[in-house]
Design a protein around this motif. Sequence first.
Motif, short mmCIF file in Angstrom:
data_model
loop_
_atom_site.label_atom_id
_atom_site.label_comp_id
_atom_site.label_asym_id
_atom_site.label_seq_id
_atom_site.Cartn_x
_atom_site.Cartn_y
_atom_site.Cartn_z
N ASP A 135 52.36 -75.39 50.36
CA ASP A 135 53.42 -75.11 51.92
C ASP A 135 54.68 -75.26 51.01
OD1 ASP A 135 54.16 -74.92 54.20
OD2 ASP A 135 54.35 -76.68 54.54
N TRP A 172 56.90 -73.22 51.03
CA TRP A 172 58.54 -72.86 51.89
C TRP A 172 58.68 -74.47 52.65
CZ3 TRP A 172 59.10 -68.20 49.26
CH2 TRP A 172 58.78 -69.07 48.73
N ASN A 173 58.06 -75.37 52.85
CA ASN A 173 58.50 -76.26 54.06
C ASN A 173 58.78 -77.19 52.66
OD1 ASN A 173 58.63 -74.78 56.11
ND2 ASN A 173 56.70 -74.92 56.43
N LYS A 174 57.73 -77.85 51.57
CA LYS A 174 57.57 -78.88 50.84
C LYS A 174 57.74 -78.36 49.71
CE LYS A 174 53.76 -80.35 53.65
NZ LYS A 174 52.87 -80.69 54.45
#
Length: 207
Positions: free
Chosen positions: A68, A70-72
């Motif tokens: 993940d 792009w978020n993390k």
Amino acid sequence: MELATEFVESLGWDNVLFDSSHDKCYCNNCYPTTCANVTDAGGQIYVIPRGWARIGLHVDTVTVGLNDIWNKWIVTFHGTTVNAAESILRHRQFCLPGDILINGNQLGICDGHIPNKNHIYTSPTIAYSSLPMYSKKCDFTSLNDNCDYKVQIVLQCRQKPGSYRVQGETIRAGTTRLCPFIPNSEVEYFTEIRQSVVPYGLLVKLI
Ligand SMILES: [Zn+2]
């Protein structure tokens, strides 16, 4: 953006390396001064690469799916040369000095580096990554406007939080502040974990 695109096309790199969905221009026209200088990525400050054009790079969907990113994951930068950037992208990872490359050569250790300290270096600010000792200037003549330019490139990356160590600048900047947003004592990240840094943009600046 057109100039950056023309320069990157002139390199002749394989098209499969690129993904235009990650293209973004941060020049003063496309990203005016009213836009934010910093934002958040992966829970950490992301210093916008103002003045640079990003040519999007292909990112492995499995890497995205597993992590993940792009978020993390945070955003970091890696200033480099055209040849080294192509090598990183073709290997699908950053290699460490001492690694044997796909052409059979050993990745060298740069002059001035400390022996037995083989790391991948990144920075949370492009102000540091774009210093000419990291992002070497090269010549380019545009066939569109017939002008000569000095070009620099920097890889924009997602990097796994907690997978690196932080240190101060190593260029003897002294009291000169390198970035308005990141203190000099925190501008250099280093890691031995190859898979913890994923480039997703080739940042280009032509002057
Ligand atoms: Zn632009």
